[in-house]
Motif scaffolding. Structure first.
Motif, PDB file in Angstrom:
ATOM      1  N   ASP A  17      19.227  13.857  73.924  1.00  0.00           N
ATOM      2  CA  ASP A  17      19.635  14.070  72.314  1.00  0.00           C
ATOM      3  C   ASP A  17      18.302  14.994  71.912  1.00  0.00           C
ATOM      4  O   ASP A  17      17.305  14.858  72.075  1.00  0.00           O
ATOM      5  N   GLY A  28      15.745  23.810  62.108  1.00  0.00           N
ATOM      6  CA  GLY A  28      16.119  25.215  62.051  1.00  0.00           C
ATOM      7  C   GLY A  28      15.550  26.207  61.202  1.00  0.00           C
ATOM      8  O   GLY A  28      14.561  25.489  60.382  1.00  0.00           O
ATOM      9  N   TRP A  42      25.944  20.790  77.917  1.00  0.00           N
ATOM     10  CA  TRP A  42      25.360  20.790  76.599  1.00  0.00           C
ATOM     11  C   TRP A  42      26.512  21.005  75.508  1.00  0.00           C
ATOM     12  O   TRP A  42      27.718  21.633  75.615  1.00  0.00           O
ATOM     13  N   TRP A  87      25.761  23.035  68.857  1.00  0.00           N
ATOM     14  CA  TRP A  87      24.615  22.533  67.781  1.00  0.00           C
ATOM     15  C   TRP A  87      25.379  22.025  66.648  1.00  0.00           C
ATOM     16  O   TRP A  87      26.488  22.543  66.209  1.00  0.00           O
ATOM     17  N   GLU A  88      24.914  20.939  66.080  1.00  0.00           N
ATOM     18  CA  GLU A  88      25.386  20.232  65.253  1.00  0.00           C
ATOM     19  C   GLU A  88      24.181  20.194  64.091  1.00  0.00           C
ATOM     20  O   GLU A  88      23.009  19.873  64.326  1.00  0.00           O
ATOM     21  N   ASN A  89      24.990  20.630  62.750  1.00  0.00           N
ATOM     22  CA  ASN A  89      23.713  20.520  61.563  1.00  0.00           C
ATOM     23  C   ASN A  89      23.759  19.160  60.994  1.00  0.00           C
ATOM     24  O   ASN A  89      25.026  18.943  60.512  1.00  0.00           O
ATOM     25  N   ARG A  93      18.796  20.255  63.265  1.00  0.00           N
ATOM     26  CA  ARG A  93      19.814  20.449  64.214  1.00  0.00           C
ATOM     27  C   ARG A  93      19.871  19.667  65.612  1.00  0.00           C
ATOM     28  O   ARG A  93      18.941  19.257  65.781  1.00  0.00           O
ATOM     29  N   HIS A  94      21.040  19.327  66.026  1.00  0.00           N
ATOM     30  CA  HIS A  94      21.103  18.572  67.058  1.00  0.00           C
ATOM     31  C   HIS A  94      22.088  19.061  68.121  1.00  0.00           C
ATOM     32  O   HIS A  94      22.957  19.674  67.751  1.00  0.00           O
ATOM     33  N   ARG A  95      21.677  18.704  69.452  1.00  0.00           N
ATOM     34  CA  ARG A  95      22.702  19.048  70.636  1.00  0.00           C
ATOM     35  C   ARG A  95      22.450  18.117  71.561  1.00  0.00           C
ATOM     36  O   ARG A  95      21.182  17.313  71.717  1.00  0.00           O
ATOM     37  N   GLY A 117      21.690  29.754  69.833  1.00  0.00           N
ATOM     38  CA  GLY A 117      22.097  29.441  68.570  1.00  0.00           C
ATOM     39  C   GLY A 117      21.318  28.721  67.519  1.00  0.00           C
ATOM     40  O   GLY A 117      21.592  28.621  66.538  1.00  0.00           O
ATOM     41  N   VAL A 118      19.920  28.597  67.788  1.00  0.00           N
ATOM     42  CA  VAL A 118      18.856  28.071  66.843  1.00  0.00           C
ATOM     43  C   VAL A 118      17.969  28.847  66.985  1.00  0.00           C
ATOM     44  O   VAL A 118      17.201  29.070  67.882  1.00  0.00           O
ATOM     45  N   PRO A 120      10.423  21.218  69.668  1.00  0.00           N
ATOM     46  CA  PRO A 120      11.749  20.326  69.722  1.00  0.00           C
ATOM     47  C   PRO A 120      11.193  19.127  69.995  1.00  0.00           C
ATOM     48  O   PRO A 120      10.277  18.574  70.468  1.00  0.00           O
TER      49      PRO A 120
END
Length: 191
Positions: free
Chosen positions: A44, A49, A64, A67-69, A55-57, A26-27, A33
């Motif tokens: 966390d 990106g 898991w 992914w959050e932007n 980006r956060h997961r 996804g990224v 990282p």
């Protein structure tokens, strides 16, 4: 991180040894990282990106999240730390030679805030105890800058000679920084 810019992960369990590699998908990014943990069974994960946004997961007790932007326009890889349950602080350099900072507390993310620093920066962050943050920023060609957050306010920036590597804390009241000066790795700490 794999060579194709995909994020991959493996873990160690004392009862079973090392896992196989897991593709987190996804990224796409060529940066390293950042990972933080505020408690058992919680990770966390942060990455810049390919669009320079944060980006956060989350890994929480066996699975898991998506992914959050978290937005922003990052000019360096992020660094992250937690000073206690439910609290995460993330820093990164911006394209405008400032440090971007965002934190998670009480179930929500703050807005981005900036702190000016001289020249280009790549910050790292450590927490030697609850309510305490130490940010170390590499100001290329100008050495390191150090700023401390304690008792609800930030200190002035201090200059530390050398080119820096990430700061970290392994115990209450302790912070370690590794620097290179004239090709030699040096270590300094605060306790």
């Amino acid at each position: 991180m794999s060579s194709g810019g995909r994020l991959i992960h493996r873990w160690y369990d004392s009862s079973g040894g090392w896992s196989a590699w897991e593709d987190l998908g996804g990224v796409s990014s060529l940066d390293t990282p950042a990972v933080s943990s505020w408690g058992p069974g919680r990770l966390d994960l942060f990455i810049r990106g390919s669009d320079d946004a944060l980006r956060h997961r989350v890994y929480d007790n066996g699975g898991w999240s998506a992914w959050e932007n978290l937005g922003g326009v990052l000019g360096s890889p992020p660094a992250a730390v937690s000073w206690g349950p439910g609290r995460i602080d993330v820093v990164a350099g911006s394209l405008r030679r400032t440090i971007l900072r965002r934190w998670y507390e009480n179930g929500s993310w703050s807005a981005w805030v900036t702190a000016p620093v001289v020249e280009n920066v790549q910050p790292s962050i450590a927490s030697p105890g609850p309510g305490r943050l130490d940010v170390v920023a590499v100001a290329y060609g100008y050495g390191l800058r150090h700023q401390r957050y304690e008792n609800g306010s930030w200190s002035n920036w201090l200059i530390v000679p050398g080119d820096g590597y990430p700061a970290l804390s392994w115990g209450l009241g302790r912070m370690d920084v590794f620097v290179t000066s004239r090709g030699v790795v040096q270590h300094t700490w605060y306790s």
